[in-house]
Design an enzyme around this catalytic site. Structure first.
Site, short mmCIF file in Angstrom:
data_model
loop_
_atom_site.label_atom_id
_atom_site.label_comp_id
_atom_site.label_asym_id
_atom_site.label_seq_id
_atom_site.Cartn_x
_atom_site.Cartn_y
_atom_site.Cartn_z
N ARG A 1 41.83 28.80 21.87
CA ARG A 1 42.09 29.67 20.72
C ARG A 1 40.80 30.43 20.41
O ARG A 1 39.77 30.25 21.05
CB ARG A 1 42.51 28.81 19.52
CG ARG A 1 43.26 29.54 18.40
CD ARG A 1 44.67 29.97 18.79
NE ARG A 1 45.22 30.94 17.84
CZ ARG A 1 45.88 30.64 16.73
NH1 ARG A 1 46.06 29.36 16.41
NH2 ARG A 1 46.35 31.58 15.95
N LYS A 2 40.81 31.27 19.39
CA LYS A 2 39.60 32.01 19.04
C LYS A 2 38.52 31.07 18.53
O LYS A 2 38.79 29.93 18.14
CB LYS A 2 39.91 33.08 17.99
CG LYS A 2 40.23 32.55 16.60
CD LYS A 2 40.42 33.71 15.64
CE LYS A 2 40.68 33.21 14.23
NZ LYS A 2 40.82 34.32 13.27
#
Length: 605
Positions: free
Chosen positions: A257-258
């Site tokens: 994910r970020k």
């Protein structure tokens, strides 16, 4: 094709730490990725934590082409975004110049195939391009990399020239990560825009989806008389590592994910370390300057968590090395299933902080990570300073001027004028802040009054905004963003203006607006936050609304706010905000304030 071996730059360690003096010496060295095997210590700690030993086996592997992909045996139950990455490597649009081929296609050709549709709606985010399919079909927002929020007049003028060409469709935003986002971009123009970005020292690489976001630092770095350390060298090094000096770094582009990172340089904690996945906190150990580490802070629709101590300290020369190690641990071991449970804190929760720490440690160049330093440099009892307005720099005879940019929105004409002012009165430099404002540094004291008299400062970007306007932050909202439920920027201004007509406050109150639970507007750190939702009004009709948050704190006593009132129709927000300000923040009705001012004037005579 980029090699898996990345050029990394490290700051040379000072023999003794001298407060407020940035490290100047920079050295370069090559670091070759080592094959990682589970350490006995980590396996033992994992067993104590109830984890099977195989849980610490990396779930990704490197292909011959240099990309990292999820291993076959871990592909069951993965989320749709992971399937997109497996179908086609997003970085091929960068490293194999796939963007040129894509940009030559019409939108009809692109939408005719699922692969090309996923290229423009998903994979192009690795290039910093976000298709606004829902509200601006065929147009993109482009997010830059701007470490520490430092930009130049030349860069600003170039970005202004890009959005100017798109007329009413073009505009730009200052973001909550000290960054520029430009809007209205069309795909055929992208190759030329990228070339233009490179010519002025900018890049949009790896600024979206499962990548490292813009490294945040002290907006007053290098000019603040009371700074602890100049964060610019560190944020520049981190950004150079993340993007392999703007060439593209496939080693860390397949994260679960970020991931956010910041380097703290002042007692004010302008960088908001508690909401970053990795935060560097200045600390001294055995006479050497370095950083204690916080990990895991994040926001998401289902959970918000504050960063926790890693019980680790690194000397200044290991800032990039430990960032690399943390990212690799997350890349190798992070979950790839439920998208709402893939941020790094979920991995830390699963492994336990000590096991996670050991995984980071064995990915360090020397397989060693020192324990936390006791001598922290951030003063706990520190009143956060306001950077808006005119303030003296550490450099004699110079001042910086903080400008309020209402909800961060600027037009091409504004950017051209900001660039001119930076050249005319300063050193051709602008600083962006996480509160969506802009600072002009290095203004000679003899020119300050002249700058304050400029029409842009008088009419648009005031150095002395009202107490409620100065802390106003708003995400993009549904004007452009397909995720947003409500319109935010114009509404934030309208509600604040109406509230100011009714009550007066005696101190700044930070109000943040976000259009959806993704909380790009960071409502949980605000004194008062508004999160967009759909609700029903008094007549039972569906309308735009907001969940109201209270109690967020920034600075040394930082903590996240909580829901105060759910699903308030937006048209009913003004009286709710007025009541909150009067009950919680000491606001007084305008009529009463006017009477008190008249009494003071009479008494003064």
């Amino acid at each position: 094709m980029a090699s898996s071996t990345s050029l990394q730059q490290f700051l040379a360690p000072p023999t003794r730490f001298s407060p407020r003096r940035p490290t100047a010496t920079v050295q370069r060295r090559m670091t070759v990725m080592a094959t990682v095997t589970p350490a006995k210590e980590a396996a033992s700690a994992a067993a104590e934590n109830g984890l099977a030993e195989e849980r610490l086996e990396p779930r990704v592997e490197q292909t011959e082409g240099g990309y990292w992909v999820l291993k076959e045996k871990y592909r069951a139950g993965i989320n749709p975004q992971e399937k997109v990455k497996l179908a086609k490597e997003p970085m091929s649009l960068v490293l194999e110049d796939g963007i040129r081929e894509l940009a030559a296609k019409t939108m009809e050709e692109i939408d005719a195939t699922k692969l090309h549709k996923e290229d423009i709606d998903v994979r192009l985010k690795w290039l910093g391009l976000f298709h606004r399919r829902k509200h601006q079909y065929g147009r993109f927002m482009m997010r830059l990399k701007l470490p520490n929020g430092v930009t130049t007049s030349e860069q600003t003028r170039y970005l202004a020239s890009v959005i100017e060409g798109y007329g009413e469709q073009g505009c730009a935003d200052v973001t909550t990560r000290q960054n520029w986002q430009i809007r209205g971009v069309v795909l055929p123009d992208v190759p030329a825009i990228i070339k233009g970005l490179n010519s002025v020292g900018l890049t949009s690489l790896q600024s979206g989806m499962d990548n490292v976001r813009n490294p945040v630092g002290n907006p007053l770095a290098g000019i603040d008389p009371q700074e602890i350390v100049d964060t610019r060298p560190y944020t520049n090094l981190l950004s150079a590592f993340v993007t392999a000096n703007s060439r593209g770094n496939p080693d860390i582009t397949n994260l679960p994910r970020k991931w956010n990172v910041c380097v703290v340089g002042s007692h004010d904690l302008y960088e908001h370390p508690h909401i970053n996945d990795l935060a560097y906190m200045p600390a001294v150990k055995d006479g050497r300057f370095g950083f204690n580490l916080l990990v895991g802070g994040f926001f998401s629709p289902k959970r918000c968590a504050e960063a926790v101590p890693l019980d680790a300290w690194v000397p200044s020369e290991d800032v990039v090395a430990v960032c690399k190690a943390v990212l690799e641990a997350y890349r190798d071991l992070g979950a790839r299933g439920n998208r709402q449970k893939t941020r790094m804190m979920w991995l830390i929760d699963e492994l336990g902080i000590e096991v996670f720490r050991s995984e980071v440690e064995k990915r360090m160049p020397e397989k060693k990570l020192e324990r936390v330093a006791e001598e922290e440099l951030v003063q706990k009892q520190w009143e956060r300073r306001d950077y808006l307005g005119v303030h003296p720099q550490k450099q004699p005879g110079l001042s910086f001027v903080g400008l309020h940019i209402p909800v961060g929105r600027v037009q091409a004409a504004d950017m051209f004028e900001l660039a001119r002012l930076a050249d005319e009165y300063g050193s051709g430099e602008l600083r962006l802040t996480v509160e969506q404002n802009i600072i002009i540094p290095n203004v000679p004291n003899s020119r300050v009054e002249e700058l304050l008299g400029e029409p842009l400062l008088k009419e648009r970007f005031s150095p002395e905004p009202s107490l409620l306007m100065r802390g106003l932050v708003a995400c993009t909202g549904n004007q452009f963003c397909g995720q947003a439920i409500i319109e935010t920027k114009a509404r934030a201004m309208k509600v604040t203006e109406e509230v100011e007509r009714r009550v007066a406050v005696g101190r700044p109150v930070r109000m943040h607006w976000t259009g959806c639970p993704n909380t790009c507007g960071q409502v949980q750190v605000a004194d008062i936050g508004f999160m967009g939702c759909m609700t029903r009004d008094a007549e039972g009709k569906v309308c735009e609304g907001a969940d109201v948050y209270l109690g967020g704190r920034i600075g040394s006593d930082s903590h996240l706010g909580e829901v105060y009132k759910k699903a308030v129709p937006c048209k009913d927000l003004v009286p709710v905000v007025v009541d909150i300000l009067m009950e919680k923040f000491g606001a007084v009705p305008r009529a009463r304030e006017d009477e008190e001012e008249e009494e003071e004037e009479v008494g003064g005579n």
